[in-house]
Every structure is written in C-alpha cells, then in structure tokens.
Enzyme design. Structure first.
Site, PDB file in Angstrom:
ATOM      1  N   TYR A  21     123.612 -15.541  12.819  1.00 17.71           N
ATOM      2  CA  TYR A  21     122.419 -14.914  13.412  1.00 17.71           C
ATOM      3  C   TYR A  21     122.554 -15.023  14.933  1.00 17.71           C
ATOM      4  O   TYR A  21     121.854 -15.782  15.578  1.00 17.71           O
ATOM      5  CB  TYR A  21     121.201 -15.674  12.884  1.00 17.71           C
TER       6      TYR A  21
ATOM      7  N   ARG B 128     106.203  -5.787  12.293  1.00 16.95           N
ATOM      8  CA  ARG B 128     105.839  -5.590  13.701  1.00 16.95           C
ATOM      9  C   ARG B 128     105.875  -4.112  14.049  1.00 16.95           C
ATOM     10  O   ARG B 128     106.498  -3.307  13.357  1.00 16.95           O
ATOM     11  CB  ARG B 128     106.723  -6.404  14.648  1.00 16.95           C
TER      12      ARG B 128
ATOM     13  N   GLU C 215     108.102  -1.574  11.698  1.00 18.62           N
ATOM     14  CA  GLU C 215     109.304  -2.240  11.174  1.00 18.62           C
ATOM     15  C   GLU C 215     109.033  -2.828   9.791  1.00 18.62           C
ATOM     16  O   GLU C 215     108.153  -3.677   9.629  1.00 18.62           O
ATOM     17  CB  GLU C 215     109.715  -3.344  12.153  1.00 18.62           C
TER      18      GLU C 215
ATOM     19  N   ASP D 284     122.449 -13.872  18.844  1.00 17.71           N
ATOM     20  CA  ASP D 284     121.804 -12.971  19.795  1.00 17.71           C
ATOM     21  C   ASP D 284     122.886 -12.273  20.620  1.00 17.71           C
ATOM     22  O   ASP D 284     124.055 -12.659  20.592  1.00 17.71           O
ATOM     23  CB  ASP D 284     120.870 -13.759  20.711  1.00 17.71           C
TER      24      ASP D 284
ATOM     25  N   ARG E 277     104.390 -24.035  22.587  1.00 16.17           N
ATOM     26  CA  ARG E 277     103.984 -24.527  23.915  1.00 16.17           C
ATOM     27  C   ARG E 277     102.518 -24.936  23.924  1.00 16.17           C
ATOM     28  O   ARG E 277     101.684 -24.260  23.300  1.00 16.17           O
ATOM     29  CB  ARG E 277     104.188 -23.445  24.976  1.00 16.17           C
TER      30      ARG E 277
ATOM     31  N   ARG F 293     119.780  -8.970   5.179  1.00 10.16           N
ATOM     32  CA  ARG F 293     118.495  -8.273   5.246  1.00 10.16           C
ATOM     33  C   ARG F 293     118.685  -7.063   6.138  1.00 10.16           C
ATOM     34  O   ARG F 293     119.437  -7.093   7.122  1.00 10.16           O
ATOM     35  CB  ARG F 293     117.400  -9.167   5.852  1.00 10.16           C
TER      36      ARG F 293
ATOM     37  N   ARG G 183     114.218 -20.588  17.010  1.00 11.70           N
ATOM     38  CA  ARG G 183     114.304 -19.487  17.965  1.00 11.70           C
ATOM     39  C   ARG G 183     113.006 -19.334  18.752  1.00 11.70           C
ATOM     40  O   ARG G 183     113.010 -18.782  19.849  1.00 11.70           O
ATOM     41  CB  ARG G 183     114.601 -18.168  17.233  1.00 11.70           C
TER      42      ARG G 183
HETATM   43  N1  UDP Z   1     108.424 -15.621  13.066  1.00 12.57           N
HETATM   44  C1  UDP Z   1     107.175 -15.763  12.484  1.00 12.57           C
HETATM   45  N2  UDP Z   1     106.104 -15.117  13.044  1.00 12.57           N
HETATM   46  C2  UDP Z   1     106.227 -14.346  14.136  1.00 12.57           C
HETATM   47  C3  UDP Z   1     107.493 -14.191  14.719  1.00 12.57           C
HETATM   48  C4  UDP Z   1     108.572 -14.839  14.157  1.00 12.57           C
HETATM   49  O1  UDP Z   1     107.036 -16.426  11.459  1.00 12.57           O
HETATM   50  O2  UDP Z   1     105.213 -13.779  14.591  1.00 12.57           O
HETATM   51  C5  UDP Z   1     109.557 -16.346  12.455  1.00 12.57           C
HETATM   52  C6  UDP Z   1     110.242 -15.539  11.346  1.00 12.57           C
HETATM   53  O3  UDP Z   1     110.694 -16.441  10.356  1.00 12.57           O
HETATM   54  C7  UDP Z   1     111.404 -14.924  12.091  1.00 12.57           C
HETATM   55  C8  UDP Z   1     111.799 -16.041  13.039  1.00 12.57           C
HETATM   56  O4  UDP Z   1     110.543 -16.613  13.428  1.00 12.57           O
HETATM   57  O5  UDP Z   1     112.456 -14.581  11.206  1.00 12.57           O
HETATM   58  C9  UDP Z   1     112.590 -15.609  14.255  1.00 12.57           C
HETATM   59  O6  UDP Z   1     111.835 -14.628  14.951  1.00 12.57           O
HETATM   60  P1  UDP Z   1     112.521 -13.674  16.039  1.00 12.57           P
HETATM   61  O7  UDP Z   1     111.447 -12.925  16.730  1.00 12.57           O
HETATM   62  O8  UDP Z   1     113.456 -14.477  16.872  1.00 12.57           O
HETATM   63  O9  UDP Z   1     113.346 -12.705  15.100  1.00 12.57           O
HETATM   64  P2  UDP Z   1     114.178 -11.376  15.433  1.00 12.57           P
HETATM   65  O10 UDP Z   1     113.625 -10.782  16.705  1.00 12.57           O
HETATM   66  O11 UDP Z   1     115.615 -11.781  15.514  1.00 12.57           O
HETATM   67  O12 UDP Z   1     113.885 -10.520  14.241  1.00 12.57           O
END
Ligand code: UDP
Length: 384
Positions: free
Chosen positions: A358, A287, A310, A360, A182, A256, A178
C-alpha cells in the site's frame, strides 16, 4: 516492435516505471522501452481536463503529493513545480459534518464540548482505558487504543467496512496509522513537510519524466504481448500485479478496486471542500471528490462543478486494482510469489501492484530510486 538487443524494458508507465525509465535514460544513457497496457501514462495518478467543465479530473480519485523524503521531493521538482495546496477533508456522520482526521474540532463537535487540548487528551485516555488489550495488531484495536470506542464507531468502523469489506479486526494496524489523531485544531490531512499538487497535473509531470529521446513509450501493450520476444539479456522492471505475472499459479492475491460515478452539478461550489467522506455504513459510497478545489489558484469560474462518487468494490480481473488487501493470508501468499520472483534475477518487481504494498506516490518513487541505485552500482557507472 523490435526487441532484439534492448537492454531495458519497463512494464507499466506509473510513477515506479516512469522513475526507472527516466533514470536509465538520463543517468545510464541507455535506450529503454516502456510498455503500458492502458491507453494513458501515469497509472492511477492519471488526470485530465474534463471537456464539459474544463476542470482537471483525477480519473482514479484524488491524489495529493506529500512526502517527508527530501530526495523524492527534489526529484519530482525537477519535472514540475508544485502548488502550496494542503489537503483538508471532512466527514459526514449521522447528518453532521466533522473534520477528518480526528482533531480537536472533531472531538469537541462529537462530544458537544469545548475541551482544550489537555482536556481532550484526558478524555481520550479515559475512553481508551475502558478497552483492555496490550497487543495491538489489528486496525480496530489500534484506533481504539488512540481514540476510544465512540469515535471509532462514528468515524472509522463503517467507512473501513465499506472500504475493505472486511471486519476491521482482520485488517492490519498500519492502514489506520496513515491517519494522524490530533488534540489540537490542525486540520491538515497529512503531516508531511512537503505537500502540493503538480502545477499542470500528474499526467503532465509524468509525461515530462518520459520525454527523453532514449525513452520509447508504447501504450495499449501488455507484458503478455511481448513476453515471448524479450531478449534473454534484457532487464525487465515489472509493475503489474505479481500474481498475474505468474499466471496465478500459486493462487490469487486479493485486491480492492474503486468505481467512480461522475456527475456535473450546476453550482459554482457543491460541497465546499475537495473530499467529503461518508462515515456511515448505510451510505454505500465512501467519499465524494470535488476536483475544482484541488487547484484553487486556477480561479475556475462558472456555475458548474465536477464530482465523483467513490464506491469501493470487490476486484475482478477486468478491473484496475487499487489496494492490496494486506491480511495475513494474502501476506503469506505474497511471500511465496516473492520467492518465485527471486529466482528470476533479470526481473525486478515493484510499484503498488508489483510489490503488493500500500505505497503512496512518494514511497513508490523512493522505491524506484532505490532499485535504480542498485542497478547503477552494479553497472559501475558514476552518478551524473
Ligand atoms: N479511514 C476511515 N475513515 C475516514 C478515512 C479513512 O476509517 O474517514 C480509514 C480507512 O480504513 C481507510 C484508512 O483509514 O482505508 C486509510 O485512509 P486513507 O485516506 O489514507 O486512504 P486512501 O486515500 O489511500 O484511500
């Protein structure tokens, strides 16, 4: 509620259910009942204005609309205009802030270097060569194969463990796909061609989808409340958890959930960005959302800002499920439930909960449009 003679019932007023209801009402011209067990429509993209700060709050965490799918983008734009918002996220590791997903600025700050893109690529290639393994199937191997171990340990390992409460080696690689990696300074969170926020929010957009005279929405009604009274001729589109539908007869699928701790800070701007991730495992939240930044064009004045911390949590039956945990054990259990579901041709299961995927928001809508296409073709009605 009289259900006799009702041909179409949608369980759940999230994006999957709202899309199906809207298409059935408009294209098939048929009445449709939408039931929703919560006291609001919109599923987990529900938003509302916070009364103290007057800031639009994403009650279940920040949701950004982004898609590569033209038909989905055109579809949602018939219900709302979208802003030109581009999502940019930062992450805090050991007292320093870095851009996330990993880009050239992240790499240069982390290694205290001034690499050009090709030099950063060479560094990542050197780091990834240190780790063997041709068969990349789990999250840890996947991200290490892209960025090497030091960046994995700094930015991914702790966050992922907090998020999933699992060893990243037990999680599938697609979760980390996901996030782009870069070696340039592009700091966008998403690569998709179309991105933005619905101008008046998600609840307004979904309310617009559901505001057709053929659609009746009943809040605070669960599937169990009406199950006995559904006519045998009704088609039911079910977007609740699939294991719950079968009363957990074959076992419980793992989910979860998230807990949000809201706070108002007396600053015009608290963290300078909409989402700040916390990469380290000694901080229990993953976050912090600062909702004000999601709608910069609203020019929200004032010295107050609304935040949500969160906290990922283990799921218990009173919680709202957020994320399916797609380990191999859960996938095997899912396929047995899917076999059971296939024996109920009047029912279609979908959305993140009904499909245990999962998804979007855009994929959820796309899946619903696909289900609707099948329904329409089987009903012999031409597209209006
Ligand atoms: N992830 C991570 N560090 C970050 C952000 C994301 O390790 O700073 C990993 C983590 O395993 C997460 C996955 O990337 O479950 C997908 O992140 P995304 O932001 O897409 O998750 P969502 O917004 O769906 O919670």
């Amino acid at each position: 509620m009289d259900l006799s003679g009702l041909k179409y019932i949608v369980v759940g007023a999230g994006l999957w259910g709202a899309t199906l209801a809207e298409r059935i009402a408009v294209v098939l011209g048929e009445p449709v009942l939408v039931i929703e067990r919560r006291d609001h429509i919109g599923g987990n993209c529900f938003d509302k204005i916070d009364s103290e700060t007057e800031i639009e709050c994403h009650v279940y965490g920040t949701h950004i609309f982004h898609t590569k799918l033209r038909r989905v983008w055109e579809y949602v734009n018939t219900f709302s205009s979208f802003t030109s918002y581009r999502h940019r996220v930062f992450t805090l590791h050991q007292g320093h802030v870095y851009p996330m997903p990993i880009n050239l600025a992240t790499i240069n700050s982390f290694y205290r270097m001034n690499f050009r893109p090709f030099e950063a690529s060479a560094l990542l290639a050197k780091e990834t060569r240190k780790e063997s393994g041709d068969c990349v199937t789990n999250l840890e191997d996947k991200i290490i194969s892209l960025v090497g171990r030091p960046l994995y340990e700094a930015f991914i390992k702790g966050y992922t463990q907090k998020q999933w409460q699992k060893n990243p080696r037990a999680l599938p690689a697609f979760i980390i796909n996901r996030l782009p990696v870069r070696t340039n300074y592009n700091a966008d969170y998403f690569d998709d061609q179309w991105q933005g926020m619905p101008e008046d929010g998600y609840a307004a957009m979904i309310s617009h989808m559901l505001s057709h005279p053929n659609i009746t929405v009943r809040l605070g009604v669960s599937f169990q409340d009406i199950a006995e009274r559904i006519s045998p001729d009704s088609r039911v589109f079910y977007s609740g958890p699939i294991d719950e539908f079968f009363n957990y007869a074959l076992g419980v699928l793992e989910w979860r959930t998230l807990r949000f701790a809201y706070t108002v800070e007396n600053y015009p701007d608290f963290q300078g960005c909409p989402v700040l991730n916390y990469a380290d495992s000694d901080i229990s939240f993953t976050r912090v959302h600062e909702f004000k930044h999601l709608y910069p064009e609203r020019g929200i004045q004032g010295n107050k800002t609304l935040l949500a911390y969160e906290y990922p949590q283990a799921f218990s039956p009173d919680d709202e499920p957020f994320y399916p945990v797609n380990t191999s054990e859960n996938q095997s259990l899912l396929s047995v439930y899917e076999e059971k579901a296939a024996c109920l041709p009047r029912f279609v299961f979908g959305g993140r909960l009904g499909s245990y995927k999962y998804l979007d928001m855009d994929r959820t809508i796309d899946a619903a449009l696909g289900v609707f296409d099948t329904l329409k073709n089987s009903s012999g009605i031409k597209y209006r």
